[in-house]
Design a protein around this motif. Structure first.
Motif, short mmCIF file in Angstrom:
data_model
loop_
_atom_site.label_atom_id
_atom_site.label_comp_id
_atom_site.label_asym_id
_atom_site.label_seq_id
_atom_site.Cartn_x
_atom_site.Cartn_y
_atom_site.Cartn_z
N GLY A 76 -4.39 7.60 4.80
CA GLY A 76 -5.35 6.67 5.36
C GLY A 76 -5.55 6.83 6.85
O GLY A 76 -6.61 6.51 7.38
N TRP A 111 0.81 -1.22 0.00
CA TRP A 111 0.00 0.00 0.00
C TRP A 111 0.85 1.28 0.00
O TRP A 111 0.29 2.38 0.01
CB TRP A 111 -0.93 0.02 1.22
N ALA A 149 -5.55 -6.23 -3.87
CA ALA A 149 -6.02 -5.06 -3.11
C ALA A 149 -7.35 -5.33 -2.42
O ALA A 149 -7.66 -4.70 -1.40
CB ALA A 149 -6.15 -3.85 -4.04
N TRP A 168 0.50 -0.08 7.33
CA TRP A 168 1.54 0.92 7.48
C TRP A 168 2.71 0.30 8.25
O TRP A 168 2.52 -0.49 9.18
CB TRP A 168 1.03 2.13 8.27
N ARG A 221 2.55 4.38 -1.07
CA ARG A 221 2.39 5.24 -2.24
C ARG A 221 3.69 5.40 -3.05
O ARG A 221 3.67 5.36 -4.28
CB ARG A 221 1.83 6.60 -1.83
N GLN A 274 -2.23 -2.63 10.72
CA GLN A 274 -3.19 -3.01 9.68
C GLN A 274 -4.60 -2.61 10.09
O GLN A 274 -4.92 -2.56 11.28
CB GLN A 274 -3.18 -4.52 9.43
N GLN A 275 -5.42 -2.34 9.09
CA GLN A 275 -6.84 -2.17 9.35
C GLN A 275 -7.42 -3.47 9.86
O GLN A 275 -7.06 -4.56 9.40
CB GLN A 275 -7.58 -1.76 8.07
N ARG A 284 -5.43 -2.51 4.40
CA ARG A 284 -4.57 -1.33 4.36
C ARG A 284 -3.57 -1.42 5.51
O ARG A 284 -3.94 -1.76 6.64
CB ARG A 284 -5.42 -0.06 4.48
#
Length: 442
Positions: free
Chosen positions: A300, A257, A278, A285, A259, A366-367, A283
């Protein structure tokens, strides 16, 4: 081995399943709830599972390529910097040996949370437990339910594993992973001549291929690992999974994820592959504590610093923290912290600890994706009576990459059904473990 189960049976009894269990069991000192029924998966999701093995193989190949390119400075060096954090230089040097450049795991097992809309993938495991267990479940339930098409079939796990090692292999297992030794013994016996279990701590290579069932953080306890790696680099044997620590990091799901890496992923993956991944990769980080410029935010999360994350309310904390890899707490859900399931001080402490560990053991965020609630029958241990559990499901499909280059095989799918009040979907004594089958089309 357990007693044979008559083919005429359509619904097993509690005693029949107990009698079918191998004499040595499948896990040392561990138990789970058994069920009279495999877990049904709707056709739409079965079709996705059939395609997922190839997609994940391509994803791992792309990750491997990006790592090597990062090491050489052809793409941002911070990629390899993240993935090499805390790894011994000796291991990295050995793992980067040129002859091993294109080697990838022979077994790919994602952890998939069954949601209301499909799947959410929490990680990819290339040194997974459960191969023998899922193989035994496949054989057993195929006899008990010949009318229900198990995913992978009766012998998909054994034939898939055998396809990795046409000439046989030593299944080298460490004391750290010793709970899984009984299922490895069962698997070696089913795979046939040329397969045997060996202790990692005393193992020395003898020209036979190796199935590695030990974690790379445990190498100090395995003095023969350098000899194994040298033999693999010389081409005298193959090790699966290869001892490449960068391929065993959960960081890749967050980097998917990133960018700044968007264009690189476009180069490595076809559009349909990226779109499919996806849909199932939450999502994520990397918990990098490097300060951001005052005008920047984490996409996000829309925060400028992790301290803001530490102050999130319970409603905002639909998030999961976990170690990325190369640590004794990075497997088996040991490090998992679910944001909305802990107090605010506990969450803040976890966020702070994750930042502090970054240099040696990075964490990922993570989400959180809620698992759907299902109902499934199980046997009461004390009475053998059939009861119904309301639970949440983790699906573990096992994909095998045959040595001969033929199509990737789905060997089987292990369903772990956890009581609905549990948020961490991991094997435990009060969970149902069954193979998955294709649901009947109505």
């Amino acid at each position: 081995m357990g007693k044979p189960i008559p083919m005429s049976q359509t619904h097993p009894t509690f005693e029949e399943l107990k009698q079918a269990m191998p004499e040595g069991g499948l896990f040392a000192g561990k138990a789970w709830l058994t069920s009279p029924e495999p877990f049904p998966i709707e056709p739409r999701l079965v079709a996705e599972l059939q395609k997922l093995g190839h997609r994940l193989h391509v994803f791992l190949k792309a990750a491997n390529d990006l790592y090597y390119r990062s090491v050489k400075g052809k793409v941002p060096p911070w990629i390899a910097g993240y993935l090499d954090a805390g790894k011994p230089a000796e291991l990295l040097e050995a793992a980067r040996a040129k002859p091993l450049r294109n080697q990838l795991p022979g077994v790919i097992r994602p952890d998939l949370i069954l949601t209301e809309t499909g799947f959410a993938m929490s990680e990819i495991d290339s040194v997974p437990g459960g191969i023998g267990l899922t193989g035994w479940l496949g054989q057993t339930y195929a006899k008990l339910h010949p009318d229900k098409p198990l995913l992978g079939g009766a012998d998909g796990m054994v034939t898939g594993f055998r396809s990795l090692f046409p000439q046989g292999a030593d299944l080298v297992i460490s004391k750290e992973s010793g709970d899984y030794r009984p299922e490895m013994e069962w698997l070696a016996g089913q795979a046939g001549a040329g397969f045997a279990v060996a202790e990692a701590e005393s193992y020395q290579p003898a020209g036979r291929d190796i199935y590695r069932f030990f974690e790379l953080f445990d190498l100090p306890q395995i003095p023969g690992w350098q000899a194994m790696q040298a033999a693999a680099a010389e081409g005298s044997l193959t090790i699966s999974a290869p001892m490449k620590p960068w391929l065993e990091e959960k960081l890749w799901l967050a980097l998917f994820w990133s960018r700044p890496l968007r264009e690189l992923w476009r180069q490595e993956l076809r559009e349909n592959q990226r779109d499919a991944l996806a849909k199932i990769i939450p999502r994520g980080w990397v918990m990098d504590p490097t300060p951001l410029p005052h005008h920047a935010v984490l996409p996000g999360l829309e925060i400028n610093a992790w301290d803001e994350l530490a102050g999130f309310s319970q409603k905002e904390r639909q998030l999961v923290l976990k170690r990325s890899g190369f640590h004794q707490d990075a497997w088996g859900s040991r490090s998992v912290v679910i944001g909305h399931d802990v107090s605010q001080p506990e969450w803040a402490a976890a966020v702070t600890a994750a930042q502090g560990d970054f240099a040696e053991s990075p964490w990922v965020l993570q989400q959180f994706h809620a698992a759907k609630v299902v109902e499934h029958p199980y046997f009461d241990r004390s009475t053998g009576a059939v009861k119904i559990m309301q639970g949440r499901v983790r699906l573990c499909p096992y994909y095998f990459v045959p040595r001969d280059g033929s199509a990737i095989q789905l060997g089987g799918v292990l369903a772990t059904i956890v009581p609905a009040d549990k948020k961490i979907l991991h094997g435990m004594s009060d969970s149902i473990l069954v193979p998955a089958c294709a649901a009947a089309v109505e």
